[in-house]
Design a protein around this motif. Structure first.
Motif, short mmCIF file in Angstrom:
data_model
loop_
_atom_site.label_atom_id
_atom_site.label_comp_id
_atom_site.label_asym_id
_atom_site.label_seq_id
_atom_site.Cartn_x
_atom_site.Cartn_y
_atom_site.Cartn_z
N SER A 145 1.14 -49.57 4.64
CA SER A 145 0.05 -50.52 4.88
C SER A 145 -1.26 -49.78 5.18
CB SER A 145 0.39 -51.44 6.04
OG SER A 145 1.51 -52.21 5.74
N PHE A 146 -1.18 -48.74 6.00
CA PHE A 146 -2.37 -47.94 6.30
C PHE A 146 -2.92 -47.28 5.04
CE2 PHE A 146 -4.05 -43.68 7.18
CZ PHE A 146 -5.20 -44.03 7.86
N LEU A 147 -2.04 -46.67 4.25
CA LEU A 147 -2.48 -46.01 3.03
C LEU A 147 -3.10 -46.99 2.05
CD1 LEU A 147 0.53 -43.58 2.44
CD2 LEU A 147 -1.76 -42.99 3.29
N PHE A 148 -2.54 -48.19 1.99
CA PHE A 148 -3.08 -49.21 1.09
C PHE A 148 -4.48 -49.63 1.54
CE2 PHE A 148 -3.49 -53.62 -0.45
CZ PHE A 148 -3.41 -53.36 -1.81
N LYS A 149 -4.66 -49.82 2.84
CA LYS A 149 -5.98 -50.19 3.37
C LYS A 149 -6.99 -49.06 3.13
CE LYS A 149 -3.98 -53.19 6.83
NZ LYS A 149 -3.57 -53.30 8.23
N LEU A 150 -6.54 -47.82 3.30
CA LEU A 150 -7.40 -46.67 3.04
C LEU A 150 -7.79 -46.63 1.56
CD1 LEU A 150 -8.72 -44.03 4.00
CD2 LEU A 150 -6.53 -42.89 3.53
N TYR A 151 -6.83 -46.90 0.69
CA TYR A 151 -7.10 -46.95 -0.74
C TYR A 151 -8.15 -48.01 -1.06
CZ TYR A 151 -6.53 -48.30 -5.60
OH TYR A 151 -6.78 -48.65 -6.89
N LEU A 152 -8.01 -49.20 -0.51
CA LEU A 152 -8.98 -50.27 -0.76
C LEU A 152 -10.37 -49.90 -0.24
CD1 LEU A 152 -6.91 -53.49 0.01
CD2 LEU A 152 -7.57 -52.58 -2.22
N LEU A 153 -10.42 -49.26 0.92
CA LEU A 153 -11.70 -48.82 1.47
C LEU A 153 -12.37 -47.80 0.55
CD1 LEU A 153 -13.72 -48.79 3.87
CD2 LEU A 153 -12.36 -46.89 4.78
N LEU A 154 -11.59 -46.82 0.11
CA LEU A 154 -12.14 -45.81 -0.80
C LEU A 154 -12.57 -46.41 -2.13
CD1 LEU A 154 -9.70 -42.83 -0.17
CD2 LEU A 154 -12.07 -43.05 0.60
#
Length: 78
Positions: free
Chosen positions: A19-28
Motif C-alpha cells: 500500500s505504501f509503495l503504491f501510494k508512493l508510485y501514484l505520488l511520483l
C-alpha cells in the motif's frame, strides 16, 4: 474467478508495504506529469515491478519479514 484464486493460492498478496509503495508510485506519477524527469520514470517502473514481485511471490516468509521491517520503521517515524 476461481482460476485466479487457485493461481494466487500460496502467494503472498497485498500488505501495508504494498500500500505504501503504491501510494508512493501514484505520488511520483503525479509529480512526473508536471516535471517530466526520466529518472522518476525509472523509479516508477522499478516500483511497479517490485510491487508485482512481492504480490506474486511464493516466499511468504521473506515478504512477511520485509513488511515487519517496514512497519517497524513506520512506527519509529510516527
Amino acid at each position: 474467478m476461481k482460476k485466479f484464486q487457485r493461481f494466487m493460492y500460496g502467494r503472498y498478496g497485498v500488505d501495508e508495504l504494498y500500500s505504501f509503495l503504491f501510494k508512493l508510485y501514484l505520488l511520483l506519477l503525479f509529480i512526473n506529469i508536471f516535471l517530466k524527469f526520466e529518472v522518476i520514470s525509472y523509479i516508477e517502473l522499478f516500483l511497479v515491478f517490485y510491487m508485482f514481485f512481492r504480490v506474486f511471490s511464493k516466499n511468504i516468509y521473506k515478504r512477511r519479514n520485509e513488511n515487519k521491517l517496514y512497519l517497524k520503521i513506520k512506527n519509529r517515524v510516527l
